[in-house]
Design an enzyme around this catalytic site. Structure first.
Site, PDB file in Angstrom:
ATOM      1  N   ASP A 197       0.891  -1.156   0.000  1.00 56.71           N
ATOM      2  CA  ASP A 197       0.000   0.000   0.000  1.00 56.71           C
ATOM      3  C   ASP A 197       0.929   1.206   0.000  1.00 56.71           C
ATOM      4  O   ASP A 197       1.619   1.463   0.992  1.00 56.71           O
ATOM      5  CB  ASP A 197      -0.864   0.004   1.262  1.00 56.71           C
ATOM      6  N   HIS A 198       0.955   1.944  -1.111  1.00 58.74           N
ATOM      7  CA  HIS A 198       2.003   2.964  -1.231  1.00 58.74           C
ATOM      8  C   HIS A 198       1.857   4.078  -0.187  1.00 58.74           C
ATOM      9  O   HIS A 198       2.797   4.821   0.053  1.00 58.74           O
ATOM     10  CB  HIS A 198       2.095   3.516  -2.660  1.00 58.74           C
ATOM     11  N   HIS A 260      -5.753   2.736   1.536  1.00 60.83           N
ATOM     12  CA  HIS A 260      -5.044   3.911   2.061  1.00 60.83           C
ATOM     13  C   HIS A 260      -5.711   4.491   3.323  1.00 60.83           C
ATOM     14  O   HIS A 260      -5.044   4.785   4.316  1.00 60.83           O
ATOM     15  CB  HIS A 260      -4.968   5.008   1.007  1.00 60.83           C
TER      16      HIS A 260
HETATM   17  C1  BG6 Z   1      -4.011   5.288  -5.875  1.00 60.00           C
HETATM   18  C2  BG6 Z   1      -5.381   5.452  -6.459  1.00 60.00           C
HETATM   19  O1  BG6 Z   1      -3.932   4.096  -5.125  1.00 60.00           O
HETATM   20  O2  BG6 Z   1      -3.726   6.387  -5.014  1.00 60.00           O
HETATM   21  C3  BG6 Z   1      -5.480   6.751  -7.217  1.00 60.00           C
HETATM   22  O3  BG6 Z   1      -5.672   4.357  -7.330  1.00 60.00           O
HETATM   23  C4  BG6 Z   1      -5.083   7.909  -6.337  1.00 60.00           C
HETATM   24  O4  BG6 Z   1      -6.792   6.951  -7.727  1.00 60.00           O
HETATM   25  C5  BG6 Z   1      -3.734   7.637  -5.678  1.00 60.00           C
HETATM   26  O5  BG6 Z   1      -5.008   9.077  -7.135  1.00 60.00           O
HETATM   27  C6  BG6 Z   1      -3.410   8.695  -4.651  1.00 60.00           C
HETATM   28  O6  BG6 Z   1      -2.092   8.541  -4.242  1.00 60.00           O
HETATM   29  P1  BG6 Z   1      -1.224   9.793  -3.761  1.00 60.00           P
HETATM   30  O7  BG6 Z   1       0.069   9.193  -3.348  1.00 60.00           O
HETATM   31  O8  BG6 Z   1      -1.134  10.709  -4.930  1.00 60.00           O
HETATM   32  O9  BG6 Z   1      -2.004  10.395  -2.640  1.00 60.00           O
END
Ligand code: BG6
Length: 512
Positions: A197-198, A260
């Site tokens: 989960d990034h 997230h």
């Molecule tokens: C991704 C979603 O996991 O996270 C995207 O699929 C979203 O829709 C993105 O824009 C948001 O990530 P960050 O790091 O830009 O907040």
């Protein structure tokens, strides 16, 4: 450690270098690889956190030779690197790239992959350690891992390890997430599976733990006696950015909440772990996810809000409606905004609402967690209008600003007692500077050293879906009739404001 002929401009390494290994990227010709994975690997090399015995094997449908792939990696680095590129290091890095063309559904490529890995492993002395990164569509996750196992590529022993990193979406509801876990666990052990989960790669998300548990003053008041409610907002200014075909099937709820936002909730609400060992931390996170009260069908109607943006204006520019995006049907009923009120059923959080919201095409890109404390008793300030007494708020700013701020009341100068609201701000950059990164560095490195703390366990993923699935069921049974219901460039439908106003509360919006 890098080869002797490479002189690095990098700062001293913080942390141990990763184990020797080969990283196999399924989906190596895609966007994630060029935008995030390659720049992250390069940053690790630059910080001397990559083993010198490291190589990459890219696998994708697109026909390419290894030379073509190396050229592509080199070009992509120029475009997507987060900092300056050292030419010697670039060359060292690119020489470690290999490529295999093939269809992920074709059994033969797994035997070809095995042969190629034998060779690459020998050439780079990777000690037989392999990890497979599935940067592919989610339909491929199960079949790829099964084929890897059938080819003997998931077998590990005391001499070498084998791991697999799985991107999101991990299932599309509770049943499919359980089925995927079962499919993976038939051929691999839980310890080999790294569900990424990034959000957990973001420094400020990791800092929630440091802030709460490395300081003595916050934890004693981090509970229902002192906290009135918590708000979690993940606002994005972008629309679906050409991902209409994925997004229209997923929607904002699936896209952001079980993954997230559940991470942000569990880190904010968890009990102190007994150590920073992977399972000690994840056990506490899992307890929170299990303690979130699932909605009844009636509660879905009163405690959740969905929205879809229509045309509007953002940053002075006209923004077309979601339904006008490419690959989105012009009568789409997919939500691009969601807000909810969740309750956590445990002693620490009983009666403390957690309000969350996330949406596309909002007025500003801003992810933050607001911890609102209970108001002070009013005796002293009985002549002050109650609503003028602003409650204390502690805000954890996740992005794009990274920091922490505390809002409190102060006396406005003058002969009478008047109160003003002031903010005390801490910004990371002021103390620690900024090191541009993709957010994937820490996660890739952790996988290479076998630390699964920041990855999702099967039970955590399933607990997240248990919260979301009842909402999906009710929403499916009652399709929205008022979409689009918020103009692009606004904070979502009015029902999202009403969700808090009914409780005498308000969202805190950060606009720049
Ligand atoms: C991704 C979603 O996991 O996270 C995207 O699929 C979203 O829709 C993105 O824009 C948001 O990530 P960050 O790091 O830009 O907040």
């Amino acid at each position: 450690m890098l080869e002797k002929d490479v002189t690095l401009p990098a700062p001293a390494r913080i942390g141990k270098p990763a184990d020797p290994c080969v990283m196999v990227i399924f989906g190596a010709a895609g966007d994630l690889t060029r935008r995030k994975l390659i720049p992250a690997l390069y940053n690790l090399a630059k910080a001397q956190l990559l083993s010198r015995e490291f190589a990459v094997v890219g696998v994708a449908h697109r026909p390419m030779s290894t030379d073509d792939f190396r050229k592509k990696v080199s070009d992509d680095m120029t475009k997507f690197a987060t900092g300056e590129i050292d030419p010697d290091l670039r060359e060292w890095f690119v020489r470690r790239m290999h490529y295999l063309t093939g269809d992920f559904g074709d059994k033969n490529i797994y035997t070809q992959l095995k042969d190629l890995l034998d060779k690459v492993d020998k050439d780079h002395s990777a000690h037989g350690n392999y990890f497979f990164y599935l940067a592919t569509g989610s339909d491929y996750f199960g079949p790829i891992v099964e084929q890897l196992a059938a080819a003997g590529l998931m077998e590990q022993n005391n001499e070498h390890w084998r791991r697999v990193i799985i991107e999101k979406p991990f299932g599309r509801d509770i049943d499919s997430a359980r089925a995927l876990n079962a499919q993976l666990l038939r051929v691999a052990t839980e310890k080999q599976i790294y569900r990424i989960d990034h959000y957990l790669g973001k420094e400020t998300v990791q800092n929630i733990l440091a802030f709460r548990f490395a300081n003595g003053i916050f934890e004693p008041i981090w509970n229902r006696r002192y906290i009135d409610h918590i708000q979690i907002s993940v606002a994005e200014t972008v629309g679906v950015e050409g991902r209409g075909s994925y997004y229209d099937i997923a929607g904002a709820l699936r896209d952001m909440v079980p993954n997230h936002i559940m991470q942000l909730i569990s880190l904010t609400a968890m009990e102190p772990p007994i150590s920073f060992q992977a399972d000690a931390v994840r056990d506490e996170q899992a307890k929170i996810l299990h303690a979130i009260q699932p909605f009844s069908a009636e509660e879905v109607l009163t405690k959740t809000v969905r929205g879809q943006y229509g045309e509007g204006t953002a940053g002075g520019q006209h923004v077309p409606a979601y339904r006008a995006e490419s690959d989105v049907p012009n009568d789409s009923r997919t939500e691009t905004f969601v807000a909810m009120k969740l309750m956590i059923d445990n002693w620490r959080w009983a009666d403390v609402p957690f309000y969350l919201r996330t949406g596309k095409c909002m007025p500003s890109r801003n992810t933050h967690i607001v911890i609102q404390f209970r108001r002070a008793p009013f005796v002293l300030f009985r002549d002050t209008q109650v609503e003028n007494l602003v409650p204390n708020q502690l805000v954890l700013h996740i992005q794009p600003e990274e920091g922490i701020s505390l809002r409190f009341a102060a006396k406005a100068p003058g002969p009478i007692m008047r109160l003003g609201t002031v903010d005390m701000n801490f910004e990371y950059a002021d103390y620690f500077g900024t090191t541009p990164s993709t957010g994937y560095e820490r996660l890739l490195h952790d996988c290479m050293i076998g630390d699964a703390t920041l990855f999702q366990r099967a039970d955590m993923v399933e607990a997240g879906w248990c919260v979301v699935s009842p909402v999906l069921d009710v929403w499916k049974a009652l399709p929205p009739r008022n979409f689009p219901n918020y103009p692009a460039g606004t904070w979502g439908p009015k029902e999202a404001d009403e969700l808090l106003e009914r409780d005498g509360r308000h969202w805190r919006n950060f606009e720049k």
